[in-house]
Design a protein around this motif. Sequence first.
Motif, PDB file in Angstrom:
ATOM      1  N   LEU A  11      -1.500   4.729  -8.715  1.00 51.92           N
ATOM      2  CA  LEU A  11      -2.324   5.039  -7.705  1.00 51.92           C
ATOM      3  C   LEU A  11      -3.962   5.786  -7.883  1.00 51.92           C
ATOM      4  O   LEU A  11      -4.585   5.057  -7.738  1.00 51.92           O
ATOM      5  N   ASP A  21       2.826   7.758  -8.152  1.00 51.67           N
ATOM      6  CA  ASP A  21       1.895   8.981  -9.271  1.00 51.67           C
ATOM      7  C   ASP A  21       0.862   8.213 -10.076  1.00 51.67           C
ATOM      8  O   ASP A  21       0.236   8.978 -10.721  1.00 51.67           O
ATOM      9  N   LEU A  34       1.241  -0.982   0.396  1.00 51.82           N
ATOM     10  CA  LEU A  34      -0.108  -0.301  -0.346  1.00 51.82           C
ATOM     11  C   LEU A  34       0.787   1.239   0.301  1.00 51.82           C
ATOM     12  O   LEU A  34       0.579   1.913  -0.496  1.00 51.82           O
ATOM     13  N   LEU A  37       1.064   4.424  -3.119  1.00 49.31           N
ATOM     14  CA  LEU A  37       0.534   5.435  -2.192  1.00 49.31           C
ATOM     15  C   LEU A  37       1.985   6.591  -3.286  1.00 49.31           C
ATOM     16  O   LEU A  37       1.491   7.558  -3.783  1.00 49.31           O
ATOM     17  N   GLN A  78      -9.313   8.887  -0.381  1.00 49.92           N
ATOM     18  CA  GLN A  78      -8.679   9.473   0.318  1.00 49.92           C
ATOM     19  C   GLN A  78      -9.156   9.188   1.993  1.00 49.92           C
ATOM     20  O   GLN A  78      -8.012   8.033   2.388  1.00 49.92           O
ATOM     21  N   LEU A 117      -8.508   4.790   1.494  1.00 49.10           N
ATOM     22  CA  LEU A 117      -6.587   4.103   2.316  1.00 49.10           C
ATOM     23  C   LEU A 117      -6.392   3.994   3.485  1.00 49.10           C
ATOM     24  O   LEU A 117      -5.788   3.324   3.747  1.00 49.10           O
ATOM     25  N   ARG A 118      -6.514   5.208   4.247  1.00 47.73           N
ATOM     26  CA  ARG A 118      -6.682   5.606   5.754  1.00 47.73           C
ATOM     27  C   ARG A 118      -7.619   4.823   6.391  1.00 47.73           C
ATOM     28  O   ARG A 118      -6.522   3.858   7.037  1.00 47.73           O
TER      29      ARG A 118
END
Length: 94
Positions: free
Chosen positions: A26, A23, A16, A20, A37, A40-41
Amino acid sequence: MPTTRESAETLALQCLGWLLANDDLLPVFMGATGAGQDDLRRGASDPAFLGAVLDFVMMNDNWVIEFCAFAGVANDAPMRARHALPGGEQEHWT
């Protein structure tokens, strides 16, 4: 030696992180999964999401090779890790 769930999650987190930082890749991942976003967290602590990260990367041999070179692991490590995470169990038809 079998991959433990803990080591599988660690490798998937590395994957992961690699994703991330990539560029070019992702946006492809986010478009393919619909992840934002916040997803993803949250996903970083969800073994099923981490499995999906590995599934995505394993769709392309070049991505696997690039990630494995980055992580310093064998090219079959993502597959072995995937089998240790939810949804990655192999079916045995014999």
